[in-house]
Write an enzyme that holds these catalytic residues in place. Structure first.
Site, short mmCIF file in Angstrom:
data_model
loop_
_atom_site.label_atom_id
_atom_site.label_comp_id
_atom_site.label_asym_id
_atom_site.label_seq_id
_atom_site.Cartn_x
_atom_site.Cartn_y
_atom_site.Cartn_z
N GLU A 144 0.82 -1.21 0.00
CA GLU A 144 0.00 0.00 0.00
C GLU A 144 0.86 1.27 0.00
O GLU A 144 0.57 2.22 -0.70
CB GLU A 144 -0.92 -0.02 1.24
CG GLU A 144 -1.93 1.10 1.30
CD GLU A 144 -3.03 0.97 0.25
OE1 GLU A 144 -3.11 -0.09 -0.40
OE2 GLU A 144 -3.77 1.94 0.07
N ASP A 145 1.93 1.28 0.75
CA ASP A 145 2.65 2.53 0.98
C ASP A 145 4.05 2.63 0.37
O ASP A 145 4.71 3.65 0.52
CB ASP A 145 2.78 2.78 2.50
CG ASP A 145 1.42 3.00 3.13
OD1 ASP A 145 0.51 3.44 2.41
OD2 ASP A 145 1.27 2.72 4.33
N ASP A 196 -2.90 -4.15 13.60
CA ASP A 196 -2.60 -2.91 12.88
C ASP A 196 -3.47 -1.77 13.42
O ASP A 196 -3.00 -0.69 13.77
CB ASP A 196 -2.89 -3.16 11.39
CG ASP A 196 -2.75 -1.91 10.54
OD1 ASP A 196 -1.80 -1.13 10.78
OD2 ASP A 196 -3.59 -1.71 9.63
MN MN Z 1 -0.66 -0.39 9.05
#
Ligand code: MN
Length: 719
Positions: A76-77, A139
């Protein structure tokens, strides 16, 4: 921040067969991938996946889950692709990371339809492997722990609300009690800072008063058990502010009455000792009635097992005891993660937590659409509703407090009208019993049965209520019709005319009624005079003007309750009304969005909304035609303030009124009216009107008020 070797050591301590090499590679890979990225706190970004992995080691999950935690934000990042993960860490890990990434991309919006569709995607993604959900929960937990670093209040609020609504219930559902408690507590701190603060202040006050109390109670209970040859480990704790808050909201009680804020866990060797401990506790300490629950013979759906009871313990303090074995305790703390099967590589998917997931998938397969699916799956998330099932397995959704009669009417009006008895989960129960989540309800009907007026006292749904009233009204109408006929007969005969239905059929139109029967009923109920009917059939009997007047008057009376006028526009904040009807909110009960409501039609004035338990409704009980079944339209709710009315008793202290207005202001309420009803040396009785968004907002205000020691009682005014 936990170090690389510490993490590996921690995993190896509970799972000697863990893949050390892969753990090390994942650590280095994630650290490099996130590089110089930083978090809102200013920490290096990599600290986040590392903390998430650390949280999971507390639950002793397998190394694949730990590796997934380390890698969970790389796709995702960062520039990382799924293919890379697959090449470096294999299929299993790649699928897990992909699953977590999918969950991360799902945002729960306020739009009902989108939310439903997203929730469906969410369940699909997590159902492939429960470990995906474990990583996602860890998370979220770390994100909640660091929530305060996010500067935008709206963003903090959204994340906290989502955690409270979706993640905490999911954690509970898979049995991760500690995770759930911490998620709730952190969300509560963000969502209701003031209330939490006042509860904490009170806890501190009580703690100072009874210094060392928890230790003394542990000692006392411990020595009682030793005397009885039971080996046990006892620990005590205060309940969390959020659980106290929930209790205050649910039970309508203030802090003063809330004495059992301490819970004690007794861990014993085996099931037999659980029951022996219970027996000893009940013989030594007075029992608080209604608090005993046996979750050992009937575990909670998430697998939780324990005995719960309430006693007046040492120093006469009301305490809660939770008695269980070590094994049960492990499941209670980490649920699905407690029985992880490392040795056989892979996860054993046969605990009760998995049954839930399988059921969820089953519903997913059979639900008509995403919205229906959301309805089904939010079971635990809606606290003001109960979900029951027909013997065929169809879901019937009812408001809290609903009875088998409500259930019967929800199935079909005919079923309701003819119900004579009910079986809940296979056992005969009275029709007025309160239904619970998950009950299977069978309604027994009889052709000769008709609705009983006594049902009105316990039904809670508008549908059941209106059908019962309609029936009572029809029955009354029959009686009125009989009465009307005999009145007319007398009137006609005294003037020398014959009384026939045929004579009446020509004039029903003049009275604006549909039939001769209605005309007679109108006479019987007093809305039309016998004289007026006689004059209509035989006008010569009296002067024409007088007759027209009488007919006009009768027509007017009859029309009341069937107003076809459309009045000023309304915002469509209420379902079940004809668009354009003017809406008034009753001043007696001050209904708020979230209350169960009913609309009463008033001629020329549109409708007035009352709460379903408003005492004023009594006066309309003979006019069921004026009742409209309505509900709040949550989708189109405007931000308009609504007025809630409270009755309070507060201490007659110099600062009391100041406290009161400050608490209300801090909870974003606005006092629009305040009246002192009664004043004595010790107390004031007050009536205040508070502008709030909805019933939940008002409940929050009430609970915050109750948490203050100068406020003795607070209740919502009803009618
Ligand atoms: Mn995370």
């Amino acid at each position: 921040m936990i170090r690389q070797y510490e993490l590996v050591e921690k995993v190896k301590a509970y799972d000697p067969s863990a893949n050390e090499d892969a753990l090390n590679r994942a650590y280095v890979f994630a650290m490099k991938a996130h590089g110089a990225q930083t978090r809102a706190s200013g920490d290096p970004y990599f600290s986040h996946p590392l903390e998430v992995a650390g949280i999971l080691t507390d639950y002793k999950v397998d190394s694949a889950s730990i590796i997934t935690a380390l890698l969970h934000d790389t796709i995702e990042d960062t520039e990382t692709t799924l293919e890379q993960i697959q090449q470096l860490f294999g299929n299993d890990i790649a699928q897990l990371v992909d699953g977590v990434t999918k969950l991360t991309r799902i945002e729960f919006q306020s739009d009902q339809a989108k939310q439903a569709e997203n929730f469906r995607k969410f369940v699909l993604a997590m159902s492939e492997d429960i470990r995906v959900l474990l990583v996602k929960l860890a998370d979220r937990l770390h994100n909640m722990r660091t929530l305060k670093f996010i500067s935008k209040p709206e963003k903090r609020h959204r994340i906290a609300a989502e955690t409270m609504d979706i993640y905490a219930p999911l954690a509970e559902r898979i049995g991760m009690q500690e995770m759930k408690t911490e998620l709730e507590e952190l969300s509560f701190e963000e969502l209701n800072t003031e209330a939490r603060k006042s509860i904490k202040l009170r806890l501190e006050f009580l703690r100072n008063q009874g210094e060392g109390l928890i230790e003394r109670i542990i000692d006392d209970v411990g020595s009682v058990l030793i005397e009885n040859n039971i080996k046990a480990e006892i620990s005590g704790r205060e309940k969390t502010p959020y659980s106290i808050w929930k209790k205050m909201q649910k039970n309508d009680i203030g802090f003063e009455q809330l004495s059992d804020i301490m819970a004690f866990r007794i861990i014993v060797d085996n099931i037999e000792d659980c029951y022996r401990t219970l027996g000893v506790a009940h013989s030594v300490y007075p029992v608080v009635p209604g608090r005993f629950k046996d979750y050992i013979s009937t575990p909670k759906p998430n697998g939780y097992q324990s005995l719960h009871t309430g006693v007046f313990g040492p120093e006469r303090h009301r305490i809660e005891l939770q008695i269980r074995t070590q094994d049960m305790h492990d499941v209670a703390l980490s649920g699905v993660a407690a029985h992880w099967n490392y040795k056989h590589g892979g996860n054993k998917q046969d605990g009760p937590q998995y049954r839930w997931l399988r059921e969820l998938l089953d519903i997913l397969d059979h639900a008509a659409g995403p919205e229906e699916f959301l309805e089904h799956t939010k079971l635990e998330m809606f606290q003001d509703q109960v979900f029951c099932f027909t013997p065929k397995g169809d879901l019937i959704n009812l408001p809290l407090g609903a009875t088998p009669v409500d259930f019967a009417y929800a199935v079909h009006s005919e079923v309701g009208d003819h119900c004579v008895g009910s079986k809940v989960n296979g056992r005969m129960v009275p029709l007025k019993s309160v239904l619970h989540n998950g009950d299977q309800v069978e309604i027994i009907t009889s052709k000769v049965q008709t609705p009983s007026p006594t049902w009105e006292r316990f039904v809670v749904t508008g549908k059941a209520r209106s059908r019962i009233r309609r029936f009572i009204r029809l029955k009354e109408r029959d009686q009125y019709e009989q009465l009307g006929r005999s009145i007319l007969q007398t009137a006609f005969q005294s003037d020398g005319y014959d009384f026939t239905d045929k004579a009446l059929s020509g004039i029903v139109k003049k009275f604006n009624v549909p039939s001769v029967e209605d005309l007679c009923a109108g006479v019987g109920s007093g809305n039309i005079t016998g004289r007026a009917v006689l004059l209509a059939v035989h006008p010569v009997s009296r002067s024409k003007r007088g007759f027209e007047k009488v007919v006009e008057l009768a027509r007017h009376r009859l029309k009341s309750g069937k107003s076809k006028k459309t009045l000023s526009k309304n915002k469509i904040s209420i379902n079940g009304l004809i668009p354009g009807m003017a809406i008034h909110f009753a001043g007696c009960c001050h209904p708020l969005p979230g209350d169960r409501i009913v609309a009463i039609i008033s001629t020329g004035k549109g409708v007035t909304i009352h709460t379903i338990d408003c005492e004023t409704l009594e006066q309309f009980s003979n006019e069921p035609e004026r009742w409209l079944d309505v509900s709040w339209n949550i989708e189109h709710q405007s931000d308009d303030a609504h007025v809630g009315r409270l009755n309070l008793t507060i201490l007659n202290n110099p600062g009391s009124l100041g406290d009161l207005s400050m608490i209300i202001a801090k909870n974003h309420g606005n006092i629009s009216n305040l009246k002192i009803i009664n004043r004595s040396n010790d107390f004031f009785d007050l009536l205040i009107d508070v502008e709030v968004r909805d019933v939940k907002h008002l409940t929050d205000v009430i609970a915050a008020l109750r948490a203050n020691p100068t406020i003795n009682t607070v209740d919502r005014a009803r009618g």
